[in-house]
Motif scaffolding. Structure first.
Motif, PDB file in Angstrom:
ATOM      1  N   GLU A  63       0.804  -1.213   0.000  1.00 53.78           N
ATOM      2  CA  GLU A  63       0.000   0.000   0.000  1.00 53.78           C
ATOM      3  C   GLU A  63       0.841   1.268   0.000  1.00 53.78           C
ATOM      4  O   GLU A  63       0.351   2.329  -0.382  1.00 53.78           O
ATOM      5  CB  GLU A  63      -0.951  -0.003   1.204  1.00 53.78           C
ATOM      6  CG  GLU A  63      -2.042  -1.059   1.110  1.00 53.78           C
ATOM      7  CD  GLU A  63      -2.980  -1.058   2.301  1.00 53.78           C
ATOM      8  OE1 GLU A  63      -3.013  -0.029   3.014  1.00 53.78           O
ATOM      9  OE2 GLU A  63      -3.653  -2.075   2.523  1.00 53.78           O
ATOM     10  N   ARG A  96      -4.152   0.390  -3.402  1.00 47.75           N
ATOM     11  CA  ARG A  96      -3.854   1.724  -2.919  1.00 47.75           C
ATOM     12  C   ARG A  96      -4.020   1.757  -1.398  1.00 47.75           C
ATOM     13  O   ARG A  96      -4.645   0.882  -0.828  1.00 47.75           O
ATOM     14  CB  ARG A  96      -4.787   2.733  -3.590  1.00 47.75           C
ATOM     15  CG  ARG A  96      -4.517   2.899  -5.075  1.00 47.75           C
ATOM     16  CD  ARG A  96      -5.540   3.771  -5.743  1.00 47.75           C
ATOM     17  NE  ARG A  96      -6.876   3.174  -5.718  1.00 47.75           N
ATOM     18  CZ  ARG A  96      -7.907   3.648  -6.396  1.00 47.75           C
ATOM     19  NH1 ARG A  96      -7.756   4.732  -7.148  1.00 47.75           N
ATOM     20  NH2 ARG A  96      -9.069   3.073  -6.334  1.00 47.75           N
ATOM     21  N   GLY A 113      -0.732  -2.526  -6.539  1.00 46.52           N
ATOM     22  CA  GLY A 113      -1.614  -2.082  -5.458  1.00 46.52           C
ATOM     23  C   GLY A 113      -1.778  -3.144  -4.379  1.00 46.52           C
ATOM     24  O   GLY A 113      -1.014  -4.108  -4.315  1.00 46.52           O
ATOM     25  N   GLN A 132      -4.386   8.157  -5.711  1.00 43.93           N
ATOM     26  CA  GLN A 132      -3.755   7.120  -4.904  1.00 43.93           C
ATOM     27  C   GLN A 132      -4.259   7.132  -3.457  1.00 43.93           C
ATOM     28  O   GLN A 132      -4.138   6.136  -2.750  1.00 43.93           O
ATOM     29  CB  GLN A 132      -2.237   7.308  -4.925  1.00 43.93           C
ATOM     30  CG  GLN A 132      -1.605   7.105  -6.287  1.00 43.93           C
ATOM     31  CD  GLN A 132      -1.864   5.723  -6.832  1.00 43.93           C
ATOM     32  OE1 GLN A 132      -1.765   4.726  -6.117  1.00 43.93           O
ATOM     33  NE2 GLN A 132      -2.239   5.647  -8.109  1.00 43.93           N
ATOM     34  N   GLY A 188       0.977   1.639  -3.624  1.00 43.87           N
ATOM     35  CA  GLY A 188      -0.346   1.735  -4.228  1.00 43.87           C
ATOM     36  C   GLY A 188      -0.324   1.273  -5.675  1.00 43.87           C
ATOM     37  O   GLY A 188       0.191   0.191  -6.012  1.00 43.87           O
ATOM     38  N   GLN A 189      -0.881   2.092  -6.554  1.00 44.10           N
ATOM     39  CA  GLN A 189      -0.884   1.819  -7.992  1.00 44.10           C
ATOM     40  C   GLN A 189      -0.142   2.935  -8.739  1.00 44.10           C
ATOM     41  O   GLN A 189      -0.518   3.323  -9.848  1.00 44.10           O
ATOM     42  CB  GLN A 189      -2.329   1.699  -8.498  1.00 44.10           C
ATOM     43  CG  GLN A 189      -3.073   0.517  -7.894  1.00 44.10           C
ATOM     44  CD  GLN A 189      -4.546   0.504  -8.266  1.00 44.10           C
ATOM     45  OE1 GLN A 189      -5.074   1.483  -8.801  1.00 44.10           O
ATOM     46  NE2 GLN A 189      -5.213  -0.616  -7.993  1.00 44.10           N
ATOM     47  N   MET A 190       0.914   3.429  -8.077  1.00 46.15           N
ATOM     48  CA  MET A 190       1.652   4.530  -8.668  1.00 46.15           C
ATOM     49  C   MET A 190       2.382   4.092  -9.932  1.00 46.15           C
ATOM     50  O   MET A 190       2.726   2.924 -10.117  1.00 46.15           O
ATOM     51  CB  MET A 190       2.654   5.088  -7.652  1.00 46.15           C
ATOM     52  CG  MET A 190       2.026   5.877  -6.524  1.00 46.15           C
ATOM     53  SD  MET A 190       3.242   6.859  -5.612  1.00 46.15           S
ATOM     54  CE  MET A 190       4.389   5.583  -5.121  1.00 46.15           C
ATOM     55  N   ARG A 228       0.077  12.927  -6.020  1.00 45.87           N
ATOM     56  CA  ARG A 228      -0.524  11.691  -5.496  1.00 45.87           C
ATOM     57  C   ARG A 228      -2.036  11.842  -5.363  1.00 45.87           C
ATOM     58  O   ARG A 228      -2.796  10.903  -5.619  1.00 45.87           O
ATOM     59  CB  ARG A 228       0.099  11.370  -4.123  1.00 45.87           C
ATOM     60  CG  ARG A 228       1.582  11.102  -4.163  1.00 45.87           C
ATOM     61  CD  ARG A 228       1.906   9.831  -4.930  1.00 45.87           C
ATOM     62  NE  ARG A 228       3.343   9.665  -5.056  1.00 45.87           N
ATOM     63  CZ  ARG A 228       4.047  10.075  -6.107  1.00 45.87           C
ATOM     64  NH1 ARG A 228       3.426  10.674  -7.130  1.00 45.87           N
ATOM     65  NH2 ARG A 228       5.349   9.893  -6.158  1.00 45.87           N
ATOM     66  N   ASP A 245      -3.662  11.719  -8.782  1.00 44.48           N
ATOM     67  CA  ASP A 245      -3.586  10.371  -9.342  1.00 44.48           C
ATOM     68  C   ASP A 245      -4.512   9.398  -8.602  1.00 44.48           C
ATOM     69  O   ASP A 245      -4.489   8.203  -8.871  1.00 44.48           O
ATOM     70  CB  ASP A 245      -2.137   9.872  -9.260  1.00 44.48           C
ATOM     71  CG  ASP A 245      -1.877   8.688 -10.173  1.00 44.48           C
ATOM     72  OD1 ASP A 245      -2.579   8.550 -11.199  1.00 44.48           O
ATOM     73  OD2 ASP A 245      -0.987   7.882  -9.846  1.00 44.48           O
ATOM     74  N   ARG A 285       2.835   0.336 -13.720  1.00 46.49           N
ATOM     75  CA  ARG A 285       2.191   0.698 -12.469  1.00 46.49           C
ATOM     76  C   ARG A 285       2.282  -0.460 -11.488  1.00 46.49           C
ATOM     77  O   ARG A 285       2.222  -1.624 -11.862  1.00 46.49           O
ATOM     78  CB  ARG A 285       0.711   1.069 -12.679  1.00 46.49           C
ATOM     79  CG  ARG A 285       0.500   2.460 -13.229  1.00 46.49           C
ATOM     80  CD  ARG A 285      -0.951   2.880 -13.169  1.00 46.49           C
ATOM     81  NE  ARG A 285      -1.127   4.255 -13.647  1.00 46.49           N
ATOM     82  CZ  ARG A 285      -1.041   5.333 -12.868  1.00 46.49           C
ATOM     83  NH1 ARG A 285      -0.782   5.172 -11.586  1.00 46.49           N
ATOM     84  NH2 ARG A 285      -1.203   6.535 -13.379  1.00 46.49           N
TER      85      ARG A 285
END
Length: 840
Positions: free
Chosen positions: A717, A754, A752, A800, A720-722, A795, A798, A749
């Motif tokens: 986490e 997130r 995740g 997140q 996340g899905q950055m 962030r 996005d 990416r």
């Protein structure tokens, strides 16, 4: 490194275009996305705000994966199990009990002698309570009273010594009454008396020229005093007679002796006046100076004799003052040693200082009460075959109920009405626990409710097994340590209140155990080591023993044991509380692992840098370890300001990047200025795979080391899905050069999820800002804040942080805290001039 600089310059130009395109792609995919992903697209204003629980205890992470309340089935199981274990009193209750009317006439089928234990116990208890307390003389009170009387006698001795001996002249010349009269005369009257004697004229009343006003006032004062006139004439006569028969030298010697006695008497009166000013005027008067030494010696002896006699007989507490005064008068009159002249003085002294000297002897009183209870014979109900036990319509008495129950006529069975009421009581108690839990410890899982149920059921189970001790201290320590003080106190308090309703249990040990359990609940959640928990166990045992002693003494002053027996019970209660604390201390680690609990103590242990996993991280990936420590510093400060679980944030941060140990050189902080591994790979897809792999590898390491799931949650986490932007933009550059390459954003990416809590969201932001803050050297506060806000905004935009519970207001606070911590870590130092440290 030139390639890195080139790509870095292009990132800003492509960021806006990429964000818009990715947003369009996600919008198209929204129709096929999961419900959780659709919910994550809510605006920040629609996001639920996570409420931070108190520090310590169970995890206060509020995630969509953790149910907030137990399932209905679990609630039903809790009510049924608790009622089934604690409601045994309602399973075999008699319908025909004392106070009920008999539906028919019952006749004894057999001869029987039936012991009535209840009535016997009541009679023994009444005998104990009704027994008169044993009173004994307190020698300290006696010593205090006699010391005060001795002090009064010594004070009178000093006054009499100043006044001189009495009689001060030969009683053949002047009688004692005359000597008292002459010694107490004012000076002008003494001079007048001498003048009259000198002129040998008793009838002639001369005026003293030195004090005419004093004479006049005194004459008016005593004009009607017959006794005064008699004493004056007697003094004149006695002095005149002695003057006529004695020589001039002898008469002058007597007058000189009288003058000396008058002077000493005046000094004594001055001291007596000072005593009266000090508030002792009721004890001392001038009469005590006017008795002979023989009378005063007899007075002293009589005073001590009466005091000792009355103290030896004992003065009971609560004796009225007037009765005490009458008793003093009778004793003084019965003792011949106190002369009549000083009986008033003796009465005043004794009534002033005598007070009750009898006190209660608890040991003798308890022994007498025990003997009285033992003398009570067991109550036996004798019936013969054919005797009518009770007639129809008659109210059943205790004696009749004993016979009915003995012959099986009391119709024992399940008391359904009482049982249903008990079910409601248990259900209400569970509801109160759930309300307190939602308020102070939200986010419990089903396994947490199951553990609370098991801990609660343990106490009535031990009662059913006839164990001599209840487990309330252990329940309080464990629930307080796992779920906080509020939940622990509520569970122990309600369990203690419900137990006597459904079970036969001794109340005094129950109250003592409940006190120990409540103390453990209040303090267990605040402890940070097993040693502190062990010390708390000693406090729990001491509290249980003290409460047992206090309640026992409060319930009845005539307990059924003498002191050494009572103190033995107190010691057993203290050892019982300590033993349950040891049991709780031993069970705690096992329960933490089985039920995946995180407590302040466990978090403190996991955060120890000597833990094997953290030692490996510091050795194999030192750059990552230093990065982790700075991220932890940032995250802790932000968590404390936002009211989050600081211990959880710190511990989770220490483990969030352990996956980088799978390939330390794949991350720039571990390269120490050496060649970049990714330059040799020269494939952004492979490089992105190496970067992403630190999450999956970290989770594998965490599971292998059996880290709590709340700690494991920080590993995926915090990313996340950055987007792994560097390699994503590098791949885009390659695609421009080679049209056959297809760049998909999801390949670059993280998987995740997130952040699902404010704690993991804070760590994501701290991890994102750490490298940028380290790169700043001479930036101002505003410049650093601008850069941090830019990262946090990225962030937020996005999405997140959509599931974390963090708000826009929190973003501003977090940015300020990060910059302040950075300034504290990177404070300026004095530039030392060259050569200040010397040279060789």
């Amino acid at each position: 490194m030139n390639r890195f600089q080139s790509i870095t310059r292009q990132i800003e130009r492509l960021r806006s275009q990429t964000r818009h395109s990715s947003s369009r792609e996600r919008t198209v995919e929204a129709g096929n996305s999961s419900p959780s992903r659709n919910r994550s697209r809510r605006s920040p204003e629609e996001q639920p705000k996570a409420k931070a629980g108190p520090t310590g205890g169970s995890s206060n992470l509020k995630t969509k994966r953790s149910p907030q309340v137990g399932s209905p089935l679990l609630l039903v199981v809790a009510v049924v199990s608790l009622t089934g274990v604690m409601g045994v009193r309602f399973y075999n209750q008699p319908k025909l009990s004392v106070g009920r009317q008999a539906p028919e006439t019952f006749v004894a089928p057999l001869d029987a002698s039936i012991p009535d234990e209840k009535t016997t116990e009541e009679k023994r208890r009444a005998a104990q309570i009704g027994e008169v307390s044993v009173l004994v003389i307190d020698p300290t009170i006696d010593r205090d009273i006699l010391q005060k009387i001795r002090a009064v006698i010594e004070q009178v001795d000093r006054l009499r010594k100043v006044a001189g001996p009495f009689p001060y002249a030969n009683t053949g010349i002047l009688s004692t009454d005359t000597q008292i009269y002459i010694r107490s005369l004012p000076e002008w009257q003494w001079r007048e008396l001498l003048d009259r004697v000198e002129q040998s004229s008793i009838a002639n009343n001369l005026v003293n020229p030195e004090a005419p006003e004093a004479k006049k006032s005194a004459t008016e004062k005593f004009a009607g005093d017959v006794e005064f006139e008699r004493l004056r004439q007697q003094a004149d006569l006695q002095l005149d007679r002695y003057r006529m028969r004695a020589s001039e030298e002898a008469f002058t010697a007597v007058i000189s002796k009288i003058s000396d006695a008058r002077r000493d008497y005046a000094k004594a009166l001055n001291l007596l006046s000072e005593q009266q000013t000090a508030g002792e005027e009721e004890l001392y008067d001038r009469e005590i100076l006017n008795v002979s030494d023989t009378v005063w010696l007899r007075t002293q002896s009589g005073l001590r004799s009466v005091a000792r006699e009355m103290l030896a007989q004992g003065i009971a507490p609560g004796l009225p003052d007037d009765i005490l005064r009458q008793a003093v008068s009778l004793h003084i009159q019965d003792v011949d040693e106190v002369p009549l002249q000083t009986q008033g003085f003796a009465h005043r002294v004794l009534t002033e200082f005598l007070k009750p000297n009898l006190i209660k002897d608890p040991v003798a009183t308890r022994r007498r009460a025990e003997l009285a209870a033992q003398k009570v014979e067991p109550v036996i109900v004798n019936v013969k075959k054919g005797d009518v036990i009770v007639t129809a319509g008659e109210t059943i008495t205790q004696r009749q109920f004993v016979a009915l129950d003995y012959f099986g006529k009391s119709e024992r069975g399940v008391n359904w009405k009482g049982l249903m009421g008990f079910v409601c009581l248990v259900g209400g108690a569970i509801g109160i626990v759930l309300l307190v839990q939602r308020r102070f410890r939200p986010g419990l899982r089903r396994r947490d409710y199951l553990l609370l149920l098991l801990l609660t059921v343990s106490t009535p189970l031990l009662v059913l097994l006839k164990m001599p001790a209840t487990s309330l201290p252990a329940v309080g320590l464990l629930t307080g340590s796992f779920y906080g003080s509020a939940v622990g106190v509520t569970v122990v308090g309600l369990l203690s209140a419900i137990l006597p309703v459904g079970m036969e249990i001794e109340m005094i040990p129950l109250v003592a155990s409940a006190a120990g359990g409540i103390l453990g609940s209040l303090l267990a959640g605040q402890l940070r080591s097993r040693e502190e928990l062990a010390l708390l166990g000693g406090g729990v045992g001491l509290t249980q023993g003290v409460i047992y002693l206090v309640v026992t003494l409060m319930v009845s002053s005539t307990a059924s044991a003498i002191w050494y027996v009572l103190l033995g019970d107190v010691a057993l209660q203290s050892l019982e509380g300590l033993a349950w604390s040891i049991v709780a201390l031993g069970l705690s680690p096992y329960l933490e692992h089985v039920f995946d609990l995180i407590t302040p103590i466990r978090l403190a242990e996991l955060a120890n840098p000597n833990r094997p996993l953290l030692k490996r991280l510091a050795t194999e990936a030192p750059g990552t370890f230093q990065h982790t420590m700075f991220v932890a510093t940032l995250a802790e400060a932000a968590a404390g300001a936002l009211g989050c679980n600081v211990e959880l944030v710190r511990t989770g941060t220490l483990y969030h990047d352990i996956g980088k140990m799978h390939d330390p050189l794949g991350f720039i902080e571990n390269q120490m200025g050496g060649p970049n591994k990714h330059d040799a790979i020269d494939d952004p897809w492979k490089s992105a795979g190496i970067i992403k792999k630190h999450v999956s590898e970290g989770l594998a390491m965490a599971r292998k080391c059996r880290l709590p799931k709340a700690i494991q949650a920080f590993i995926p986490e915090h990313q996340g899905q950055m987007l792994i932007a560097y390699f994503y933009y590098q791949a885009q550059q390659r695609a421009k050069e080679n049209g056959d390459l297809i760049v998909r954003e999801e390949d670059f990416r993280y998987d995740g999820p997130r952040p699902q809590s404010r704690e993991t969201g804070i760590v994501m932001l701290a991890d994102s800002c750490e490298a940028a803050l380290r790169s700043l050297k001479d930036a101002t506060h505003e410049e650093a804040l601008q850069m941090v806000n830019k990262i946090l905004r990225a962030r937020w935009q996005d999405n997140q942080l959509a599931d974390s519970g963090l708000t826009r207001e929190d973003m501003g606070k977090i940015a300020e805290i990060f910059v302040r911590v950075w300034e504290q870590v990177n404070h300026k130092r004095i530039a030392y001039p060259k050569g200040v440290f010397g040279s060789r």
